[in-house]
Enzyme design. Structure first.
Site, PDB file in Angstrom:
ATOM      1  N   GLU A  49       1.046  -1.201  -0.097  1.00  0.00           N
ATOM      2  CA  GLU A  49       0.147  -0.058  -0.016  1.00  0.00           C
ATOM      3  C   GLU A  49       0.862   1.206   0.018  1.00  0.00           C
ATOM      4  O   GLU A  49       0.615   2.130   0.671  1.00  0.00           O
ATOM      5  CB  GLU A  49      -0.917  -0.059   1.281  1.00  0.00           C
ATOM      6  CG  GLU A  49      -1.774  -1.121   1.352  1.00  0.00           C
ATOM      7  CD  GLU A  49      -3.099  -1.257   0.431  1.00  0.00           C
ATOM      8  OE1 GLU A  49      -3.382  -0.237  -0.035  1.00  0.00           O
ATOM      9  OE2 GLU A  49      -3.814  -2.269   0.544  1.00  0.00           O
TER      10      GLU A  49
HETATM   11  C1  LIG Z   1       2.762 -10.011   0.329  1.00  0.00           C
HETATM   12  C2  LIG Z   1       2.492  -8.991  -0.484  1.00  0.00           C
HETATM   13  C3  LIG Z   1       1.337  -8.649  -1.122  1.00  0.00           C
HETATM   14  C4  LIG Z   1       1.328  -7.535  -2.170  1.00  0.00           C
HETATM   15  N1  LIG Z   1       0.216  -7.608  -2.893  1.00  0.00           N
HETATM   16  C5  LIG Z   1       0.196  -6.779  -3.977  1.00  0.00           C
HETATM   17  C6  LIG Z   1      -1.057  -6.451  -4.800  1.00  0.00           C
HETATM   18  O1  LIG Z   1      -2.257  -7.017  -4.522  1.00  0.00           O
HETATM   19  N2  LIG Z   1      -1.177  -5.869  -5.835  1.00  0.00           N
HETATM   20  C7  LIG Z   1       0.151  -5.010  -6.197  1.00  0.00           C
HETATM   21  O2  LIG Z   1      -0.054  -4.372  -7.262  1.00  0.00           O
HETATM   22  N3  LIG Z   1       1.161  -5.069  -5.469  1.00  0.00           N
HETATM   23  C8  LIG Z   1       1.094  -5.715  -4.393  1.00  0.00           C
HETATM   24  N4  LIG Z   1       2.302  -5.985  -3.715  1.00  0.00           N
HETATM   25  C9  LIG Z   1       3.423  -5.296  -4.145  1.00  0.00           C
HETATM   26  C10 LIG Z   1       3.925  -4.079  -3.163  1.00  0.00           C
HETATM   27  O3  LIG Z   1       2.874  -3.034  -3.328  1.00  0.00           O
HETATM   28  C11 LIG Z   1       5.127  -3.599  -3.491  1.00  0.00           C
HETATM   29  O4  LIG Z   1       6.143  -4.597  -2.766  1.00  0.00           O
HETATM   30  C12 LIG Z   1       5.489  -2.357  -2.666  1.00  0.00           C
HETATM   31  O5  LIG Z   1       4.738  -1.178  -3.646  1.00  0.00           O
HETATM   32  C13 LIG Z   1       6.906  -1.715  -2.820  1.00  0.00           C
HETATM   33  O6  LIG Z   1       7.437  -2.076  -4.048  1.00  0.00           O
HETATM   34  P1  LIG Z   1       8.959  -2.982  -4.233  1.00  0.00           P
HETATM   35  O7  LIG Z   1       9.023  -3.994  -3.717  1.00  0.00           O
HETATM   36  O8  LIG Z   1       9.304  -2.744  -5.816  1.00  0.00           O
HETATM   37  O9  LIG Z   1       9.984  -1.810  -3.728  1.00  0.00           O
HETATM   38  P2  LIG Z   1      10.825  -0.681  -4.129  1.00  0.00           P
HETATM   39  O10 LIG Z   1       9.965   0.376  -4.861  1.00  0.00           O
HETATM   40  O11 LIG Z   1      11.973  -1.397  -5.072  1.00  0.00           O
HETATM   41  O12 LIG Z   1      11.478  -0.194  -2.789  1.00  0.00           O
HETATM   42  C14 LIG Z   1      12.574  -0.648  -2.224  1.00  0.00           C
HETATM   43  C15 LIG Z   1      13.078   0.339  -1.104  1.00  0.00           C
HETATM   44  O13 LIG Z   1      13.360   1.670  -1.689  1.00  0.00           O
HETATM   45  C16 LIG Z   1      12.555   2.628  -1.163  1.00  0.00           C
HETATM   46  N5  LIG Z   1      12.165   3.547  -2.168  1.00  0.00           N
HETATM   47  C17 LIG Z   1      11.762   3.392  -3.369  1.00  0.00           C
HETATM   48  N6  LIG Z   1      11.660   4.619  -4.131  1.00  0.00           N
HETATM   49  C18 LIG Z   1      11.860   5.570  -3.348  1.00  0.00           C
HETATM   50  C19 LIG Z   1      11.995   6.872  -3.533  1.00  0.00           C
HETATM   51  N7  LIG Z   1      11.370   7.525  -4.480  1.00  0.00           N
HETATM   52  N8  LIG Z   1      12.345   7.475  -2.278  1.00  0.00           N
HETATM   53  C20 LIG Z   1      12.609   7.034  -1.193  1.00  0.00           C
HETATM   54  N9  LIG Z   1      12.676   5.689  -0.969  1.00  0.00           N
HETATM   55  C21 LIG Z   1      12.218   4.897  -2.150  1.00  0.00           C
HETATM   56  C22 LIG Z   1      11.280   1.877  -0.785  1.00  0.00           C
HETATM   57  O14 LIG Z   1      10.511   2.524   0.429  1.00  0.00           O
HETATM   58  C23 LIG Z   1      12.024   0.613  -0.116  1.00  0.00           C
HETATM   59  O15 LIG Z   1      12.391   0.766   1.081  1.00  0.00           O
HETATM   60  C24 LIG Z   1       2.542  -6.931  -2.655  1.00  0.00           C
HETATM   61  C25 LIG Z   1       3.830  -7.361  -2.019  1.00  0.00           C
HETATM   62  C26 LIG Z   1       3.685  -8.113  -0.934  1.00  0.00           C
HETATM   63  C27 LIG Z   1       5.062  -8.508  -0.294  1.00  0.00           C
END
Ligand SMILES: Cc1cc2nc3c(=O)[nH]c(=O)nc-3n(C[C@H](O)[C@H](O)[C@H](O)COP(=O)(O)OP(=O)(O)OC[C@H]3O[C@@H](n4cnc5c(N)ncnc54)[C@H](O)[C@@H]3O)c2cc1C
Length: 595
Positions: free
Chosen positions: A404
């Protein structure tokens, strides 16, 4: 008791500028009999049906997940806040908050129903055409269809608009979708997906995609740290033909769908965290009462009483701000003339309180993390083994800080959205910050003595607001258009703003309890007082670091002198107050403010 409709309608973020008046805000103590009845129905469902099914869910038996959704549909629990015309119950957002709160006591089940109710039903209700709503909502609300929300991809999580999934427009108006979505909740067995793709590789757009269209396949179940009873898979779209009628919202406006659904999801996640904390607090209190060491229950030890007391305090503060936000959303929806079958009033309200939704998400997930960690600690070795649920709660909850919108992204959004409102003139933040600067740099007027309940805490909250304005105003002035690049300063500002909203909500709630002489009113006051006492130290520390990043020399010295005048909060005896709260929780074997 007032209903949410009687709450004051304030602009989102306006609490930063409010004086500490007694304008009514919605609190758990104002729940109606109808709210409480639904809370009991949801709680009984979780205890008698969802929890006993956990083992089969953890074995990935998704037929059980379908049965649970159908039962929820029969009980009317999937669409409590969706109009009856579409098979919902047509109640307010407070009701949907209570249901989320109760459901979250069973985390894997909460993920299943969240994917359905918050992430599939909500976008169709808010953005769908009348035909789309008629076609999908009744079957989603009855649990006949299972929904999922497919936004994230391998290369685009936080940067959701960087999605690569492509929708190619066809001559007959339909679209062909190709791409791969990642980490999709309910992905292994959902029938309907809200999919985000770029039309012709450019315009970010939402679609309603049925598995039955063909070309939709689920990847293997992810091996997760927690939530083992929920389905999380990749979803591959290969030449999926989507009729023009299944475009959701407008071409190129997918961000509106995605962000507003997240606003709602964040607010509900905050509520869910309160539910998870209440459950764990009960476990911790009961365990501490029965576990004996050195010839006595560990609940007698000050170290354990401190932990339980602090768990109560933090849960109380988040609960206060989450219910307040629900009341604000409901009041705004009710004050907007609208056809109940139309989602536009709800959409406007969710946009208005997006700042509060982000606060609920971050403050809720971090409070829950703390509570569940302390729950393990109170259980000692038993907290680390699977015979007790404490370790599972901890693993299940960790993802709340990631999905989220990660807590970093949400922290950036909180001051970011406020800054946009300030620049647009929606909130007079800039003028107020300037006036405050003048006041602080001359000699600040001393507030008049006040002996009403929680007078010191109200004064402290006013000082927190001034501190927030000082830091935020200086950041806007110093960095202007480049403010978004100063993430460390924004993070400190977000932390201060979260403490302002939480402390303001907790103190107002406790004051209302005292003034109405409610049961346990003195405990409300204890919780609010401890929260404010500790918030004062956090606010001061964050402000000092932010100010030192923005000013040097004489200017910094002047600002720090002003901050010292604001930060003069006299410490109180939090040892005694925490002990009282802990003893009450242990005596009751539960979270003491349980609505
Ligand atoms: C159990 C589970 C259920 C999920 N369910 C859904 C779902 O139903 N539908 C869906 O679409 N997605 C879903 N997700 C995905 C989830 O929304 C993403 O994992 C989340 O948005 C983070 O994206 P990422 O994993 O690519 O992390 P990244 O975006 O790669 O982030 C990695 C780190 O970098 C930081 N970061 C990234 N960008 C910035 C910035 N601009 N400034 C500062 N810090 C930054 C982040 O805060 C984090 O600490 C789910 C994930 C999990 C684990």
């Amino acid at each position: 008791m007032s209903t949410p409709a009687e709450m004051t309608i304030a602009r989102g973020g306006a609490w930063l500028l409010d004086s500490a008046d007694d304008a009514p805000l919605f609190t758990p103590e104002r729940l109606t009999d109808e709210h409480r009845l639904i809370a009991r129905t949801a709680a009984a469902f979780v205890e008698n049906e969802a929890e006993p099914a956990l083992e089969r869910l953890e074995q990935k038996d998704w037929s059980v997940a379908r049965q649970l959704l159908r039962r929820c549909g029969e009980l009317g629990l999937i669409g409590v806040d969706i109009p009856e015309a579409y098979g919902g119950v047509g109640l307010d957002k407070v009701t949907s908050l209570i249901v989320s709160e109760r459901f979250s006591r069973s985390a894997s089940f909460a993920a299943l129903i969240g994917g359905q109710a918050n992430l599939t039903v909500v976008p169709i209700f808010l953005f769908g055409t009348a035909e789309q709503k008629q076609q999908y909502l009744p079957r989603l609300l009855s649990g006949e269809l299972v929904g999922a929300y497919a936004l994230s991809e391998t290369g685009s999580g936080s940067d959701a608009l960087g999605a690569k999934t492509r929708a190619t427009r066809q001559s007959d108006g339909s679209y062909v979708l190709n791409g791969e979505k990642m980490w999709i909740t309910n992905g292994g067995f959902a029938d309907v997906f809200i999919v985000f793709a770029k039309v012709d590789g450019e315009q970010f757009t939402a679609f309603i995609v049925e598995r039955a269209f063909g070309g939709v396949t689920s990847g293997k179940e992810e091996h997760k740290m927690g939530l083992h009873g929920s389905s999380t898979t990749a979803v591959v779209l290969q030449d999926v033909r989507v009729p023009a009628a299944n475009l959701l919202g407008e071409v190129g406006k997918g961000h509106k769908v995605a962000f507003n659904v997240l606003n709602f999801g964040r607010f509900k996640l905050g509520a869910g965290c309160v539910g998870g904390a209440a459950k764990a607090l009960g476990e911790a209190a009961r365990y501490a009462a029965q576990r004996r060491q050195f010839g006595q229950p560990i609940a007698n030890f000050g170290a354990i009483r401190h932990k339980i007391g602090e768990m109560v305090v933090r849960a109380y503060a988040v609960e206060s701000l989450v219910y307040r936000t629900a009341g604000l959303i409901d009041a705004r929806i009710e004050a907007t003339p609208h056809d109940p079958a139309d989602g536009s009033a709800a959409l406007a309200a969710l946009e208005e309180y997006a700042i509060e939704a982000s606060i609920a998400k971050v403050a809720g997930s971090e409070m829950l993390n703390f509570v569940l960690d302390e729950n393990i600690q109170i259980h000692g070795g038993n907290g680390f083994v699977r015979d007790y649920p404490a370790e599972r709660h901890f693993r299940d909850a960790r993802v709340n800080r990631i999905f989220e919108g990660t807590n970093e992204i949400n922290r950036l959004l909180i001051p970011g959205m406020l800054a946009r409102r300030a620049v647009k003139g929606d909130l007079p933040i800039i003028a107020r910050a300037k006036a405050l600067q003048d006041e602080l740099l001359s000699s600040p007027s001393m507030p008049a003595a006040d002996d009403s309940p929680l007078a010191d805490e109200r004064m402290a909250v006013t000082a927190f607001k001034k501190t927030a304005l000082m830091v935020f105003g200086l950041a806007m002035q110093t960095y202007g258009q480049q403010l978004s690049e100063q993430q460390e300063v924004l993070m400190h500002t977000a932390d201060i703003l979260m403490d302002v909203f939480a402390a303001d909500s907790a103190v107002r709630r406790a004051r209302a309890a005292l003034l109405a002489d409610l049961p346990r009113a003195s405990m409300h006051a204890d919780a609010a007082r401890v929260f404010v006492n500790d918030a004062a130290m956090r606010v001061d520390a964050s402000a000092r670091q932010a100010l030192a990043a923005m000013a040097q020399g004489d200017m910094l010295r002047t600002l720090l002198a002003a901050l010292r005048r604001l930060s003069k909060v006299t410490p109180i005896d939090t040892v005694t107050l925490r002990r009282r709260l802990a003893d009450a929780a242990v005596a009751r074997g539960a979270y003491i403010f349980q609505a």
